[in-house]
Design a protein around this motif. Structure first.
Motif, PDB file in Angstrom:
ATOM      1  N   GLN A   1      35.751  35.527  37.662  1.00  0.00           N
ATOM      2  CA  GLN A   1      37.191  36.389  37.480  1.00  0.00           C
ATOM      3  C   GLN A   1      36.475  38.037  37.863  1.00  0.00           C
ATOM      4  O   GLN A   1      36.697  38.247  38.547  1.00  0.00           O
ATOM      5  CB  GLN A   1      37.280  36.481  36.135  1.00  0.00           C
ATOM      6  CG  GLN A   1      38.196  34.843  36.181  1.00  0.00           C
ATOM      7  CD  GLN A   1      38.735  34.734  35.307  1.00  0.00           C
ATOM      8  OE1 GLN A   1      39.072  35.821  34.388  1.00  0.00           O
ATOM      9  NE2 GLN A   1      39.583  33.796  34.694  1.00  0.00           N
ATOM     10  N   ILE A   2      34.819  38.459  37.021  1.00  0.00           N
ATOM     11  CA  ILE A   2      35.117  39.558  37.181  1.00  0.00           C
ATOM     12  C   ILE A   2      34.336  40.193  38.889  1.00  0.00           C
ATOM     13  O   ILE A   2      34.536  41.060  39.245  1.00  0.00           O
ATOM     14  CB  ILE A   2      34.145  39.991  36.559  1.00  0.00           C
ATOM     15  CG1 ILE A   2      35.049  39.982  35.269  1.00  0.00           C
ATOM     16  CG2 ILE A   2      33.794  41.690  36.375  1.00  0.00           C
ATOM     17  CD1 ILE A   2      33.626  40.278  33.458  1.00  0.00           C
ATOM     18  N   LEU A   3      32.973  39.156  39.121  1.00  0.00           N
ATOM     19  CA  LEU A   3      33.066  39.379  40.348  1.00  0.00           C
ATOM     20  C   LEU A   3      33.325  38.706  41.648  1.00  0.00           C
ATOM     21  O   LEU A   3      33.684  39.891  42.150  1.00  0.00           O
ATOM     22  CB  LEU A   3      31.134  38.416  40.116  1.00  0.00           C
ATOM     23  CG  LEU A   3      30.719  38.727  39.534  1.00  0.00           C
ATOM     24  CD1 LEU A   3      29.240  37.546  39.509  1.00  0.00           C
ATOM     25  CD2 LEU A   3      29.456  40.450  40.152  1.00  0.00           C
ATOM     26  N   PHE A   4      34.272  37.834  41.950  1.00  0.00           N
ATOM     27  CA  PHE A   4      35.250  37.507  43.064  1.00  0.00           C
ATOM     28  C   PHE A   4      36.328  38.216  42.621  1.00  0.00           C
ATOM     29  O   PHE A   4      37.554  38.253  43.509  1.00  0.00           O
ATOM     30  CB  PHE A   4      34.711  36.129  43.044  1.00  0.00           C
ATOM     31  CG  PHE A   4      33.351  35.580  43.423  1.00  0.00           C
ATOM     32  CD1 PHE A   4      32.856  36.105  44.071  1.00  0.00           C
ATOM     33  CD2 PHE A   4      32.997  34.923  42.496  1.00  0.00           C
ATOM     34  CE1 PHE A   4      31.501  35.872  44.254  1.00  0.00           C
ATOM     35  CE2 PHE A   4      31.222  34.719  41.943  1.00  0.00           C
ATOM     36  CZ  PHE A   4      30.981  34.673  43.504  1.00  0.00           C
ATOM     37  N   GLU A   5      37.336  38.482  41.139  1.00  0.00           N
ATOM     38  CA  GLU A   5      38.645  38.533  40.860  1.00  0.00           C
ATOM     39  C   GLU A   5      39.490  37.950  41.853  1.00  0.00           C
ATOM     40  O   GLU A   5      40.147  37.427  42.296  1.00  0.00           O
ATOM     41  CB  GLU A   5      38.967  40.046  41.712  1.00  0.00           C
ATOM     42  CG  GLU A   5      38.291  41.303  41.785  1.00  0.00           C
ATOM     43  CD  GLU A   5      38.396  42.354  42.166  1.00  0.00           C
ATOM     44  OE1 GLU A   5      39.283  42.444  43.283  1.00  0.00           O
ATOM     45  OE2 GLU A   5      37.793  43.924  42.348  1.00  0.00           O
ATOM     46  N   ASP A   6      38.878  36.879  41.342  1.00  0.00           N
ATOM     47  CA  ASP A   6      39.517  35.211  41.776  1.00  0.00           C
ATOM     48  C   ASP A   6      39.539  34.627  40.284  1.00  0.00           C
ATOM     49  O   ASP A   6      38.722  34.290  39.855  1.00  0.00           O
ATOM     50  CB  ASP A   6      39.346  34.822  42.876  1.00  0.00           C
ATOM     51  CG  ASP A   6      40.383  33.491  43.392  1.00  0.00           C
ATOM     52  OD1 ASP A   6      41.172  33.575  42.830  1.00  0.00           O
ATOM     53  OD2 ASP A   6      39.762  32.415  43.909  1.00  0.00           O
ATOM     54  N   ASP A   7      40.606  33.568  40.312  1.00  0.00           N
ATOM     55  CA  ASP A   7      40.342  32.390  38.715  1.00  0.00           C
ATOM     56  C   ASP A   7      39.711  31.384  39.531  1.00  0.00           C
ATOM     57  O   ASP A   7      39.416  31.031  40.145  1.00  0.00           O
ATOM     58  CB  ASP A   7      42.335  32.266  39.502  1.00  0.00           C
ATOM     59  CG  ASP A   7      42.225  31.263  37.549  1.00  0.00           C
ATOM     60  OD1 ASP A   7      41.287  31.094  37.199  1.00  0.00           O
ATOM     61  OD2 ASP A   7      43.260  30.473  37.677  1.00  0.00           O
ATOM     62  N   CYS A   8      39.131  31.207  38.324  1.00  0.00           N
ATOM     63  CA  CYS A   8      37.704  30.761  38.068  1.00  0.00           C
ATOM     64  C   CYS A   8      38.461  28.868  38.689  1.00  0.00           C
ATOM     65  O   CYS A   8      37.737  27.377  38.837  1.00  0.00           O
ATOM     66  CB  CYS A   8      36.451  30.808  37.368  1.00  0.00           C
ATOM     67  SG  CYS A   8      37.816  30.202  35.754  1.00  0.00           S
ATOM     68  N   GLY A   9      39.891  29.122  37.966  1.00  0.00           N
ATOM     69  CA  GLY A   9      40.067  27.244  37.879  1.00  0.00           C
ATOM     70  C   GLY A   9      39.974  27.118  36.963  1.00  0.00           C
ATOM     71  O   GLY A   9      40.748  25.273  36.579  1.00  0.00           O
ATOM     72  N   MET A  10      39.436  27.364  35.865  1.00  0.00           N
ATOM     73  CA  MET A  10      39.866  27.017  34.593  1.00  0.00           C
ATOM     74  C   MET A  10      40.704  27.373  33.501  1.00  0.00           C
ATOM     75  O   MET A  10      40.398  28.248  33.780  1.00  0.00           O
ATOM     76  CB  MET A  10      38.165  26.719  33.444  1.00  0.00           C
ATOM     77  CG  MET A  10      37.317  26.196  34.244  1.00  0.00           C
ATOM     78  SD  MET A  10      36.877  24.208  34.484  1.00  0.00           S
ATOM     79  CE  MET A  10      37.010  23.810  32.683  1.00  0.00           C
ATOM     80  N   LYS A  11      40.891  26.644  33.132  1.00  0.00           N
ATOM     81  CA  LYS A  11      42.344  26.919  31.845  1.00  0.00           C
ATOM     82  C   LYS A  11      41.795  26.378  30.087  1.00  0.00           C
ATOM     83  O   LYS A  11      41.279  25.471  30.224  1.00  0.00           O
ATOM     84  CB  LYS A  11      43.320  26.484  31.803  1.00  0.00           C
ATOM     85  CG  LYS A  11      44.553  27.118  33.106  1.00  0.00           C
ATOM     86  CD  LYS A  11      46.021  26.106  33.826  1.00  0.00           C
ATOM     87  CE  LYS A  11      46.387  27.336  34.604  1.00  0.00           C
ATOM     88  NZ  LYS A  11      48.186  26.359  35.501  1.00  0.00           N
ATOM     89  N   THR A  12      42.004  27.447  29.557  1.00  0.00           N
ATOM     90  CA  THR A  12      42.009  26.768  28.186  1.00  0.00           C
ATOM     91  C   THR A  12      42.878  26.078  27.515  1.00  0.00           C
ATOM     92  O   THR A  12      44.264  25.591  27.882  1.00  0.00           O
ATOM     93  CB  THR A  12      42.324  27.966  26.957  1.00  0.00           C
ATOM     94  OG1 THR A  12      43.382  28.544  27.293  1.00  0.00           O
ATOM     95  CG2 THR A  12      40.738  29.207  27.560  1.00  0.00           C
ATOM     96  N   ALA A  13      42.704  25.630  26.873  1.00  0.00           N
ATOM     97  CA  ALA A  13      43.964  24.101  25.968  1.00  0.00           C
ATOM     98  C   ALA A  13      44.860  24.941  25.547  1.00  0.00           C
ATOM     99  O   ALA A  13      46.401  24.003  24.987  1.00  0.00           O
ATOM    100  CB  ALA A  13      42.829  23.435  24.855  1.00  0.00           C
TER     101      ALA A  13
END
Length: 624
Positions: free
Chosen positions: A164-176
């Protein structure tokens, strides 16, 4: 509920009183404290303080409570105790604003709906936190989505943060915790589901449970709320003590992180919100403080409650924030990161539910801590809803038919509230209730402070207080009263300017009018309130102009003051100095010196004894 107009034939004058609603001063103080334990005190303020660095935000809230909220609460309690009026007749000190009471009634209706939704969400979280493994501690219920438990999958979470920091994009993972929040409450869910999110069956079951329990308890025993408030006060204190000890025992509590303040737009927004919600957390602007206090005896120490109760509720809010802040430091210590550890989400309720469930899971991963936290919030909001129900019930029973068929009319009231609540079950639409109630509450407080402190006058207000309790108002209150309208105006202007669109940018877009559903509802609610206020002002002005008494709009009415006619007549002849303790003691000493020091001492003691007997002739709650 009101003072009778009877005079004792023998002995000192002692107005008769009907049976007090709260029976004792301690019950009244607890009920008033329970009203101040609202959603701002137990939800928004603690989470906002803990998620924004704690120290600066805590100082801002404390200043807002002491400089704005507490003086307003003090004045509202004084007016209620002085006049024994309701939310409509309390404005008789400035007749132009008399119909503001109807705008206040609309605000109370919005507040009731808002609290009903929040309480149902807290009940859902309380139920799931009682399970052996709460859903936010496991991904078993979210197998089809890219779910992770942050505390367990530390490396996955770290890589996700780096992406998220490097590419300024959502990594696709969500916490429970995030997945559970979106499933049960929804993050701006009208965009994805349209208006089908209006009927979540779990929330509706929670609503029916809350309304049904309040209905049964109120019908069986109207004073049952006093027992519930006492149990809730004990429970809140016990939970704070337990969670505070648990927070201190965790390894990350003493983790020393670098304290930096990033003065960006988000920080300024948080500061404004903290100040606004700080003085609103006292519960002024609704007239409920007036409603709870109006049948308190004329010379009871109820005014001291206006100082002790807000300070104690502020202490509870700080303790909850400190517990949450300790959990955040544990998260930072556990992950070895100082930033980007906390999920903020796009919903204004994300931090209160999803983030807090995640933070509490770091306290040894035991579900009991989450149960204690969410159950505490549930009980506080449940009692707040109960108090609002008592107000609406009393207002409804002005009608003779409602008084005759009490049970049926109360049942109709709950059906009406449930019907009005259904359109607000989406989280993004519920956020409009949050903004609407805060704005209207702030504006009500502004009208109250301008009318009382600048038009009716601080001097008259202080004389009323001296007549009522026999104690002079200190200079601190006088200064804060004078500055109150200015401070509220600045806060209200800033609050209107910083209504952020990030809370609503994903809401359902209505193409025909080119706006989102939440903004449309917000404008409708504010317009209804504005129409009530403007229409009331026009009606009042027309009435007084037609009667040829235009100046009467800006002067207190002849009936303004104590309900009892003898006390009201005494107020007109009242000189403030004769009610002060210093004057009474001076008079006793002067009268005692005529026959020597010894006789003077005896006369002084005798006279003081008579004064004490005069005080004891009053009601049990008149202990001032």
């Amino acid at each position: 509920m009101y003072l009778d107009e009877t005079v004792e034939n023998d002995g000192p004058y002692c107005p008769k009183l009907n049976r007090n609603r709260w029976e004792s001063y301690s019950n009244y103080r607890l009920v008033l404290w329970a009203w101040m334990m609202n959603e701002l005190t137990v939800m928004f303020c603690p989470v906002s303080i803990s998620h924004s660095g704690f120290y600066a935000q805590a100082a801002l809230q404390m200043l807002a409570v002491i400089l704005i909220g507490m003086p307003l609460a003090y004045s509202e309690i004084c007016l209620a105790q002085y006049t024994n009026s309701n939310i409509f007749t309390m404005w008789n000190f400035f007749p132009l604003f008399r119909n503001v009471g109807y705008g206040t009634l609309f605000l109370i209706l919005l507040k009731t709906i808002y609290l009903l939704v929040l309480t149902s969400w807290y009940l859902i979280y309380t139920f799931y936190s009682a399970l052996d493994v709460p859903p936010w501690l496991s991904c078993n219920d979210f197998g089809n989505s890219k779910c992770m438990v942050k505390r367990v999958n530390v490396s996955v979470f770290q890589h996700c943060l780096e992406a998220q920091i490097l590419f300024e994009d959502d990594c696709g993972m969500k916490t429970a915790s995030n997945c559970f929040f979106e499933r049960e409450i929804g993050g701006n869910c009208t965009l994805e589901l349209g208006f089908y999110c209006l009927f979540p069956w779990k929330t509706i079951v929670a609503l029916l449970t809350i309304c049904g329990s309040v209905y049964v308890l109120s019908i069986k025993n109207e004073r049952m709320i006093q027992i519930v408030v006492k149990l809730a006060a004990f429970y809140v204190c016990a939970v704070i003590l337990i969670l505070f000890c648990v927070a201190l025992s965790t390894s990350g509590t003493w983790y020393a992180s670098k304290c930096t303040v990033n003065w960006n737009n988000y920080t300024f927004v948080n500061c404004y919100r903290t100040i606004t919600r700080g003085f609103l957390s006292v519960g002024t602007g609704y007239g409920i403080i007036h409603f709870l206090t109006r049948d308190v005896a004329f010379r009871s120490p109820a005014t001291m409650t206006a100082i002790s109760t807000p300070l104690f509720s502020l202490f509870v809010s700080f303790m909850l924030a400190l517990i949450s802040f300790s959990g955040i430091k544990t998260m930072s210590y556990y992950h070895g990161e100082e930033e980007n550890v906390i999920e903020l989400g796009t919903s204004p309720f994300f931090a209160m539910f999803a983030s807090m469930s995640e933070i509490l899971s770091y306290f040894d991963a035991l579900p009991i801590w989450g149960f204690l936290w969410f159950s505490t919030g549930f009980f506080c909001l449940y009692i707040n809803f109960w108090i609002l129900y008592l107000f609406l019930k009393e207002f409804m029973q002005i009608n003779e038919v409602a008084r005759t068929y009490t049970k049926l009319s109360c049942l109709f009231l709950f059906v009406f509230l449930l019907t009005c609540t259904l359109p607000f079950l989406c989280s993004d639409i519920t956020a409009t209730l949050s903004d609407a109630t805060e704005l209207i509450q702030s504006f009500n407080s502004l009208l109250f402070s301008v009318a009382l402190y600048w038009i009716y006058g601080i001097h008259k207000h202080t004389v009323d207080i001296v007549f009522m309790i026999g104690i002079k108002t200190n200079h601190f209150l006088k200064v804060t009263w004078f500055l109150n309208p200015i401070l509220i105006s600045i806060i209200l202007y800033a609050r209107c300017k910083i209504i952020e669109t990030y809370e609503y940018e994903e809401s359902y877009h209505i193409e025909s009018i080119s706006t989102t559903s939440d903004y449309l509802i917000l404008y409708i609610l504010l317009s209804i309130y504005g129409f009530i206020i403007v229409a009331g002002l026009v009606v009042q002005m027309f009435h007084y102009i037609r009667s040829g008494n235009f100046r009467g709009l800006f002067r207190a009415e002849e009936s303004w003051g104590p309900t009892d006619r003898v006390l009201r007549r005494s107020r007109r002849m009242f000189v403030p100095e004769i009610m002060t303790r210093e004057f009474l003691y001076r008079q006793v000493r002067i009268r005692g010196y005529y026959k020597g020091k010894e006789q003077g001492k005896e006369r002084s003691e005798q006279r003081l004894g008579e004064l004490i007997e005069d005080q004891l002739a009053w009601n049990a709650m008149m202990s001032s």
